[in-house]
Design a protein around this motif. Structure first.
Motif, PDB file in Angstrom:
ATOM      1  N   PRO A   1       3.441  12.566  -1.181  1.00  7.32           N
ATOM      2  CA  PRO A   1       3.464  12.964  -1.595  1.00  7.32           C
ATOM      3  C   PRO A   1       4.862  12.710  -2.621  1.00  7.32           C
ATOM      4  CG  PRO A   1       2.902  14.435  -0.438  1.00  7.32           C
ATOM      5  CD  PRO A   1       3.240  13.450   0.673  1.00  7.32           C
ATOM      6  N   GLU A   2       6.268  12.922  -1.279  1.00 10.59           N
ATOM      7  CA  GLU A   2       7.775  13.229  -2.018  1.00 10.59           C
ATOM      8  C   GLU A   2       7.557  11.148  -2.517  1.00 10.59           C
ATOM      9  OE1 GLU A   2       8.565  15.753  -2.030  1.00 10.59           O
ATOM     10  OE2 GLU A   2       6.581  16.725  -1.021  1.00 10.59           O
ATOM     11  N   ARG A   3       8.294  10.983  -3.480  1.00  6.11           N
ATOM     12  CA  ARG A   3       8.722   9.903  -4.236  1.00  6.11           C
ATOM     13  C   ARG A   3      10.238   9.767  -3.556  1.00  6.11           C
ATOM     14  NH1 ARG A   3       8.068   7.821 -10.317  1.00  6.11           N
ATOM     15  NH2 ARG A   3       9.596   6.007  -9.697  1.00  6.11           N
ATOM     16  N   ASN A   4      10.098   8.267  -3.477  1.00  2.00           N
ATOM     17  CA  ASN A   4      12.105   7.755  -2.643  1.00  2.00           C
ATOM     18  C   ASN A   4      11.947   8.835  -1.937  1.00  2.00           C
ATOM     19  OD1 ASN A   4      11.116   5.838  -4.758  1.00  2.00           O
ATOM     20  ND2 ASN A   4      12.483   7.217  -5.971  1.00  2.00           N
ATOM     21  N   GLU A   5      10.794   9.177  -0.793  1.00  2.00           N
ATOM     22  CA  GLU A   5      11.318  10.659   0.005  1.00  2.00           C
ATOM     23  C   GLU A   5      10.647  10.572   1.201  1.00  2.00           C
ATOM     24  OE1 GLU A   5      12.562  14.093  -0.284  1.00  2.00           O
ATOM     25  OE2 GLU A   5      13.278  14.058  -2.790  1.00  2.00           O
ATOM     26  N   PRO A   6      10.784   9.291   2.003  1.00  2.00           N
ATOM     27  CA  PRO A   6       9.573   9.097   3.249  1.00  2.00           C
ATOM     28  C   PRO A   6       9.331  10.330   3.913  1.00  2.00           C
ATOM     29  CG  PRO A   6      11.056   7.299   3.205  1.00  2.00           C
ATOM     30  CD  PRO A   6      11.753   8.117   2.278  1.00  2.00           C
ATOM     31  N   THR A   7       8.798  10.660   4.235  1.00  2.00           N
ATOM     32  CA  THR A   7       8.203  11.511   4.910  1.00  2.00           C
ATOM     33  C   THR A   7       7.704  11.337   6.075  1.00  2.00           C
ATOM     34  OG1 THR A   7       5.900  12.458   3.701  1.00  2.00           O
ATOM     35  CG2 THR A   7       7.894  13.322   3.414  1.00  2.00           C
ATOM     36  N   GLU A   8       7.544  12.334   7.524  1.00  7.99           N
ATOM     37  CA  GLU A   8       6.218  12.142   8.494  1.00  7.99           C
ATOM     38  C   GLU A   8       5.156  12.973   8.303  1.00  7.99           C
ATOM     39  OE1 GLU A   8       8.736  13.702  12.183  1.00  7.99           O
ATOM     40  OE2 GLU A   8      10.677  12.249  11.891  1.00  7.99           O
ATOM     41  N   GLY A   9       4.638  12.334   8.687  1.00  9.17           N
ATOM     42  CA  GLY A   9       3.033  12.690   8.689  1.00  9.17           C
ATOM     43  C   GLY A   9       2.757  13.321   7.308  1.00  9.17           C
ATOM     44  N   LEU A  10       0.938  13.887   7.305  1.00 11.27           N
ATOM     45  CA  LEU A  10       0.496  13.863   6.203  1.00 11.27           C
ATOM     46  C   LEU A  10       0.626  15.284   5.956  1.00 11.27           C
ATOM     47  CD1 LEU A  10      -2.582  12.406   7.405  1.00 11.27           C
ATOM     48  CD2 LEU A  10      -1.464  10.998   5.893  1.00 11.27           C
ATOM     49  N   PRO A  11       0.528  16.128   4.833  1.00 12.49           N
ATOM     50  CA  PRO A  11       0.561  17.717   4.457  1.00 12.49           C
ATOM     51  C   PRO A  11       0.010  17.984   5.473  1.00 12.49           C
ATOM     52  CG  PRO A  11      -0.040  16.373   3.003  1.00 12.49           C
ATOM     53  CD  PRO A  11      -0.222  14.904   3.345  1.00 12.49           C
ATOM     54  N   ALA A  12       0.170  19.037   5.409  1.00 11.44           N
ATOM     55  CA  ALA A  12      -0.551  20.535   6.320  1.00 11.44           C
ATOM     56  C   ALA A  12      -1.761  20.872   5.940  1.00 11.44           C
ATOM     57  CB  ALA A  12      -0.423  21.461   6.172  1.00 11.44           C
ATOM     58  N   GLY A  13      -2.495  20.712   6.930  1.00 10.09           N
ATOM     59  CA  GLY A  13      -4.526  20.374   6.865  1.00 10.09           C
ATOM     60  C   GLY A  13      -4.976  19.389   6.441  1.00 10.09           C
ATOM     61  N   LEU A  14      -4.207  18.001   6.316  1.00 10.45           N
ATOM     62  CA  LEU A  14      -5.715  17.129   5.335  1.00 10.45           C
ATOM     63  C   LEU A  14      -4.908  15.547   6.303  1.00 10.45           C
ATOM     64  CD1 LEU A  14      -5.883  15.945   2.556  1.00 10.45           C
ATOM     65  CD2 LEU A  14      -3.366  15.294   1.988  1.00 10.45           C
ATOM     66  N   SER A  15      -5.778  15.523   6.730  1.00  2.00           N
ATOM     67  CA  SER A  15      -6.392  14.833   7.032  1.00  2.00           C
ATOM     68  C   SER A  15      -6.131  13.178   7.085  1.00  2.00           C
ATOM     69  CB  SER A  15      -7.815  14.350   8.330  1.00  2.00           C
ATOM     70  OG  SER A  15      -9.242  13.568   7.238  1.00  2.00           O
ATOM     71  N   LEU A  16      -5.528  12.120   7.491  1.00  3.17           N
ATOM     72  CA  LEU A  16      -5.762  10.667   7.001  1.00  3.17           C
ATOM     73  C   LEU A  16      -6.369  10.066   6.090  1.00  3.17           C
ATOM     74  CD1 LEU A  16      -4.072   7.766   6.302  1.00  3.17           C
ATOM     75  CD2 LEU A  16      -5.783   7.099   8.774  1.00  3.17           C
TER      76      LEU A  16
ATOM     77  N   ALA B   1       0.957  -1.505   0.109  1.00  3.79           N
ATOM     78  CA  ALA B   1      -0.266  -0.182   0.103  1.00  3.79           C
ATOM     79  C   ALA B   1       0.595   1.186   0.348  1.00  3.79           C
ATOM     80  CB  ALA B   1      -0.695  -0.023   1.244  1.00  3.79           C
ATOM     81  N   LEU B   2      -0.215   3.073  -0.690  1.00  5.08           N
ATOM     82  CA  LEU B   2       1.144   3.437  -0.437  1.00  5.08           C
ATOM     83  C   LEU B   2       1.394   4.451   0.926  1.00  5.08           C
ATOM     84  CD1 LEU B   2      -1.031   5.068  -3.661  1.00  5.08           C
ATOM     85  CD2 LEU B   2       1.542   5.064  -3.293  1.00  5.08           C
ATOM     86  N   SER B   3       2.233   4.905   1.234  1.00  5.98           N
ATOM     87  CA  SER B   3       2.799   5.562   2.228  1.00  5.98           C
ATOM     88  C   SER B   3       3.329   6.872   2.276  1.00  5.98           C
ATOM     89  CB  SER B   3       2.894   4.539   3.531  1.00  5.98           C
ATOM     90  OG  SER B   3       3.366   4.967   4.388  1.00  5.98           O
ATOM     91  N   ASN B   4       3.199   7.468   2.942  1.00  3.50           N
ATOM     92  CA  ASN B   4       4.517   8.691   3.144  1.00  3.50           C
ATOM     93  C   ASN B   4       5.012   8.591   3.578  1.00  3.50           C
ATOM     94  OD1 ASN B   4       2.402   8.571   6.040  1.00  3.50           O
ATOM     95  ND2 ASN B   4       4.471   9.555   6.837  1.00  3.50           N
ATOM     96  N   SER B   5       5.709   6.849   3.902  1.00  8.20           N
ATOM     97  CA  SER B   5       6.895   6.954   4.684  1.00  8.20           C
ATOM     98  C   SER B   5       6.810   5.160   4.091  1.00  8.20           C
ATOM     99  CB  SER B   5       6.967   6.440   6.324  1.00  8.20           C
ATOM    100  OG  SER B   5       8.030   6.297   6.076  1.00  8.20           O
ATOM    101  N   GLY B   6       7.089   5.712   2.947  1.00  2.24           N
ATOM    102  CA  GLY B   6       6.908   4.010   2.018  1.00  2.24           C
ATOM    103  C   GLY B   6       8.177   3.145   1.102  1.00  2.24           C
ATOM    104  N   SER B   7       9.126   4.238   1.663  1.00  2.00           N
ATOM    105  CA  SER B   7      10.588   3.295   0.490  1.00  2.00           C
ATOM    106  C   SER B   7       9.897   4.164  -0.884  1.00  2.00           C
ATOM    107  CB  SER B   7      10.974   1.786   0.780  1.00  2.00           C
ATOM    108  OG  SER B   7      11.806   1.439   0.101  1.00  2.00           O
ATOM    109  N   ILE B   8      10.323   2.974  -2.003  1.00  2.00           N
ATOM    110  CA  ILE B   8       9.862   3.510  -3.251  1.00  2.00           C
ATOM    111  C   ILE B   8       8.223   4.555  -3.684  1.00  2.00           C
ATOM    112  CG2 ILE B   8      11.871   2.429  -4.269  1.00  2.00           C
ATOM    113  CD1 ILE B   8      10.143   0.583  -5.371  1.00  2.00           C
TER     114      ILE B   8
END
Length: 409
Positions: free
Chosen positions: A147-162, A136-143
């Motif tokens: 929304p940052e490809r190949n760059e795991p990030t912490e949490g979600l974009p500002a103002g966006l719920s899961l 499954a797609l994720s904010n922190s899921g390797s390749i």
């Protein structure tokens, strides 16, 4: 919902074709509470769920599961408790054995799921008989990070719920189920036929990291496939189980995996860097559902004498800068006059990037656009450093049939 404590040798009686969700747990109570609540809320009640408490020293975890079991909801909730920490790999292998012949979803205890997550993963698994795993797609899921490809990030974009993020991903998905070189372990569905064909996880990867990649490579060698459920997004907090051991384990276990499967490293690198194909398209669609389109406009011609080319280029910059859905970067010459720099800046781009600063480390935009003609194949190699996709407006052919012409003149 009645809690079923599984002791060694206890019968579970699941059927082939069923799916059980397994959550191995080692500490991280706050993550576990959030993850478990979401899994129970967003997973159909006829799907069993199992928590494996792998020697956690936090009594709150056991109490949490006991309380959920006493809630009286119509679901089978299994609980396995280890006296000592056996590790993620051994916990998963225990689940594979106990819940045969059912399919198994391994859900990390720091992952949070949303509506329809499992139904969509099951649909992806059923789309081809050769599929061994679904990720499954994720904010922190390797390749497969967005929304940052190949760059795991912490949490979600500002103002966006899961819930909103997951719904957006599902809405834009083409359900292409693009192939992956290996399963990505934060949330993966493993089909029983794959376990029966190649076995479970190799204990050499205990306590964890790399086990799913090794498993995937064995499946690939037997002709099976791995796919992405490109309509499923889960929140992954990342690293809750291993903490500071993560880097050490990753390096050690990567050496083992790539030593066993020399072809795998290139396969992963090629797919991670691809700017076309099913995976690239799926990641682009999903990423743009959570952030603005990033565009770089080649404005290097603006240091030259002003003609129609320069007027057109400035017009493109102005139009894109006025679009709230676009994050604009403009490439400029280091010889840009203060007046021209001020003119470009007045259009409102997010960034001005000097041609002198472009190298292999330059962050790529989604699109790089050259709004004037190119005169050499090397131009495209240069532009590829700036964007994943290249758009060139070839306004005329004068550069090709008049050797005296130069846009730098």
């Amino acid at each position: 919902m009645t809690l079923e404590r599984l002791t060694p040798g206890a019968e579970v009686n699941l059927n082939r074709g069923q799916t059980v969700v397994v959550m191995p747990v080692f500490g991280g109570y706050e993550f576990v509470a959030e993850s478990l609540a979401a899994a129970l809320r967003h997973t159909a009640s006829d799907v069993p769920l199992c928590v494996i408490n792998d020697g956690s020293d936090d009594d709150r975890i056991g109490t949490l599961v006991e309380d959920l079991g006493a809630a009286g909801q119509p679901r089978r909730l299994f609980y396995i408790e280890h006296e000592s920490n056996l590790g993620f790999v051994e916990s998963c292998n225990e689940a594979f054995e106990r819940f045969a012949p059912a399919d198994v979803v391994i859900l990390n205890s720091d992952c949070v799921v949303a509506e329809q997550w499992l139904e969509r993963m099951q649909a992806a698994a059923a789309s081809d008989a050769r599929i061994a795993t679904v990720s499954a797609l994720s904010n922190s899921g390797s390749i497969i990070s967005i929304p940052e490809r190949n760059e795991p990030t912490e949490g979600l974009p500002a103002g966006l719920s899961l819930e909103a993020a997951a719904e957006r991903v599902a809405d834009v998905s083409a359900q292409a189920r693009p192939p992956l070189p290996a399963a990505i372990g934060h949330c993966m569905l493993i089909r029983r036929m794959a376990l029966e064909l190649v076995g479970g996880f190799d204990p050499v990867f205990s306590p964890g990291y790399g086990e799913e990649v090794d498993f995937s490579a064995r499946c690939t060698a037997h002709g099976l496939a791995h796919v992405l459920a490109d309509d499923v997004f889960v929140l992954h907090h990342g690293g809750a189980s291993f903490d500071r051991r993560t880097d050490e384990l990753t390096e050690l276990h990567n050496d083992i995996v790539f030593g066993r499967y020399p072809w795998l490293d290139q396969s992963v690198s090629e797919m991670a860097g691809a700017s076309e194909g099913p995976l690239d398209g799926a990641l682009m669609r999903a990423s743009l559902s959570q952030r603005r389109l990033r565009v770089t406009v080649d404005g290097s011609c603006l240091a030259a004498a002003w003609t129609g080319t320069q007027v057109h280029t400035l017009g493109v910059i102005a139009a894109l800068a006025s679009n709230s859905d676009v994050e604009l970067r403009v490439l400029v010459s280091p010889n840009l006059s203060p007046e021209t720099r001020a003119l470009i800046a007045a259009q409102g781009p997010s960034e001005l990037l000097s041609t002198e600063d472009v190298d292999h480390r330059t962050r790529k935009s989604d699109i790089v656009h050259r709004p004037f003609q190119s005169g050499s194949p090397s131009d495209f190699e240069y532009l590829s450093r700036l964007g994943r996709r290249i758009v060139v407006s070839q306004l005329d052919q004068i550069h090709f049939h008049n050797p005296s012409y130069s846009i730098e003149a």
